[in-house]
Write a protein that holds these residues in place. Structure first.
Motif, short mmCIF file in Angstrom:
data_model
loop_
_atom_site.label_atom_id
_atom_site.label_comp_id
_atom_site.label_asym_id
_atom_site.label_seq_id
_atom_site.Cartn_x
_atom_site.Cartn_y
_atom_site.Cartn_z
N GLY A 103 14.68 13.13 -10.41
CA GLY A 103 13.97 14.02 -11.31
C GLY A 103 13.15 13.29 -12.34
O GLY A 103 12.69 12.17 -12.12
N ASP A 104 13.00 13.90 -13.50
CA ASP A 104 12.15 13.39 -14.58
C ASP A 104 12.99 12.55 -15.55
O ASP A 104 13.90 13.08 -16.19
N PRO A 105 12.72 11.25 -15.69
CA PRO A 105 13.50 10.41 -16.60
C PRO A 105 13.46 10.90 -18.05
O PRO A 105 14.37 10.58 -18.83
N ALA A 106 12.42 11.67 -18.40
CA ALA A 106 12.30 12.18 -19.77
C ALA A 106 12.84 13.60 -19.89
O ALA A 106 12.78 14.20 -20.98
N GLY A 107 13.35 14.16 -18.80
CA GLY A 107 13.82 15.54 -18.83
C GLY A 107 15.19 15.70 -19.45
O GLY A 107 15.89 14.73 -19.75
N LYS A 108 15.59 16.95 -19.62
CA LYS A 108 16.93 17.23 -20.14
C LYS A 108 17.96 16.84 -19.08
O LYS A 108 17.81 17.14 -17.90
N PRO A 109 19.05 16.17 -19.50
CA PRO A 109 19.97 15.61 -18.51
C PRO A 109 20.99 16.61 -17.97
O PRO A 109 21.55 17.43 -18.71
N VAL A 110 21.22 16.51 -16.66
CA VAL A 110 22.30 17.21 -15.98
C VAL A 110 23.10 16.15 -15.25
O VAL A 110 22.55 15.38 -14.45
N ILE B 268 21.73 20.36 -3.09
CA ILE B 268 21.30 21.27 -4.16
C ILE B 268 20.19 20.69 -5.04
O ILE B 268 19.44 21.45 -5.65
N LEU B 269 20.07 19.37 -5.10
CA LEU B 269 19.10 18.79 -6.04
C LEU B 269 17.67 19.25 -5.79
O LEU B 269 16.95 19.58 -6.75
N PRO B 270 17.20 19.31 -4.54
CA PRO B 270 15.82 19.77 -4.32
C PRO B 270 15.60 21.23 -4.69
O PRO B 270 14.44 21.66 -4.81
N LEU B 271 16.67 21.99 -4.89
CA LEU B 271 16.58 23.41 -5.18
C LEU B 271 16.61 23.71 -6.68
O LEU B 271 16.47 24.87 -7.07
N LEU B 272 16.78 22.68 -7.50
CA LEU B 272 16.86 22.87 -8.95
C LEU B 272 15.47 22.82 -9.58
O LEU B 272 14.53 22.27 -8.99
N PRO B 273 15.30 23.38 -10.78
CA PRO B 273 13.99 23.38 -11.42
C PRO B 273 13.45 21.97 -11.64
O PRO B 273 14.21 21.02 -11.87
N GLU C 297 22.05 26.92 -1.50
CA GLU C 297 21.08 27.81 -2.13
C GLU C 297 21.75 28.69 -3.18
O GLU C 297 21.22 28.86 -4.30
N THR C 298 22.90 29.25 -2.84
CA THR C 298 23.62 30.08 -3.81
C THR C 298 24.10 29.26 -4.99
O THR C 298 23.99 29.68 -6.15
N TYR C 299 24.64 28.09 -4.70
CA TYR C 299 25.14 27.23 -5.77
C TYR C 299 24.00 26.82 -6.71
O TYR C 299 24.15 26.88 -7.94
N ALA C 300 22.88 26.43 -6.14
CA ALA C 300 21.74 26.02 -6.97
C ALA C 300 21.21 27.19 -7.79
O ALA C 300 20.80 27.01 -8.95
N ARG C 301 21.23 28.39 -7.22
CA ARG C 301 20.78 29.56 -7.98
C ARG C 301 21.69 29.82 -9.18
O ARG C 301 21.21 30.06 -10.29
N LEU C 302 22.99 29.76 -8.97
CA LEU C 302 23.93 29.98 -10.07
C LEU C 302 23.78 28.91 -11.15
O LEU C 302 23.80 29.21 -12.35
N LEU C 303 23.60 27.67 -10.72
CA LEU C 303 23.41 26.59 -11.69
C LEU C 303 22.10 26.76 -12.45
O LEU C 303 22.06 26.60 -13.68
N THR C 304 21.04 27.14 -11.74
CA THR C 304 19.74 27.34 -12.40
C THR C 304 19.82 28.47 -13.42
O THR C 304 19.30 28.35 -14.54
#
Length: 262
Positions: free
Chosen positions: A17-24, A40-45, A246-253
């Protein structure tokens, strides 16, 4: 590959992801490595800083002599976040990774602003159960328990898919001492009081067919945390992020959006 010196050992870390982004930050279950989260990583914002690591005794991280205590796993995670200069992350922990997240959130609220506690509980099993498992491994190796573990990890619809062989191989090829060390840590862990005292936003996730940490155990923990809520992914076992990404990523998002992390 990247290794970070943390708490006296080398931990394998991967950032996406983005090195300057908010961390997860993602913390894995017993006998899985950071590939647990691949689907799940490709499915996150976009725009998030996504950090995964192999805990001690797992993946490409060091495997010090055991037994381990939960304090060791928490101190490893704390030192890793410090080394990466991470503050105010959302911590996503599954199974023993969820135990790590519960304890670290209570100790270091400056490091964790919100937590996803997946397929975990304040206490997982009992010492006698874990002792029996450790004795079986010492007698017959990890292969001797692998099929039973796969039954707990995956729901009926997924259990006999070809890719289950890869997860079984991941488990059986890990260092035996790493598995035994973390078994000892889980056996002795009881976070009932500290988890009930958490005040940060928490999302619980479980699978309706979880044979390692039944959904009702996760729900009982979530009910003790003020403001926390629970989601159950139907038909999945102990690794719903693998079975239903997909479901897991949606809940996390949705949780990231609720907590203002995206």
């Amino acid at each position: 590959m990247r290794m970070i010196e943390a708490n006296g050992i080398a931990l394998h870390v991967r950032e996406d992801g983005d090195p300057a982004g908010k961390p997860v930050v993602f913390s894995n279950s017993l006998s899985t490595d950071l590939r647990l989260w691949d689907a799940i990583l490709p499915l996150l914002p976009a725009g998030l800083r996504l950090i995964r690591y192999d805990k001690r005794g797992h993946g490409l991280s060091d495997c010090p002599d055991g037994p381990y205590a939960l304090d060791d796993l928490v101190a490893d995670a704390e030192a890793l976040l410090e080394a990466l200069d991470i503050r105010d992350c959302v911590f996503v922990g599954l199974s023993v990774g969820g135990l790590t997240g519960q304890d670290l959130a209570g100790r270091r609220p400056d490091l964790i602003r919100a937590a996803v506690l997946s397929n975990t509980a304040a206490r997982m099993g009992d010492p006698a159960m874990w002792q029996a498992r450790m004795e079986a491994i010492r007698a017959g190796g990890l292969d001797s328990i692998a099929e039973a573990v796969m039954d707990r990890w995956f729901g009926p619809a997924f259990r006999h898919r070809p890719e289950v062989a890869a997860w079984k191989n991941m488990m059986t090829r890990m260092p035996r001492e790493g598995y035994l060390g973390c078994c000892a840590a889980i056996a002795a862990a009881d976070l009932t009081e500290c988890t009930a005292a958490l005040t940060l936003p928490v999302l619980g996730i479980s699978g309706s067919a979880d044979g390692a940490c039944p959904a009702e155990n996760t729900a009982a923990m979530i009910e003790t945390i003020a403001g926390a809520r629970m989601e159950v992914i139907d038909g999945t076992g102990h690794l719903p992020c693998v079975e239903e990404p997909e479901t897991y990523a949606r809940l996390l998002t949705e949780f990231l959006e609720e907590t203002g992390h995206v």
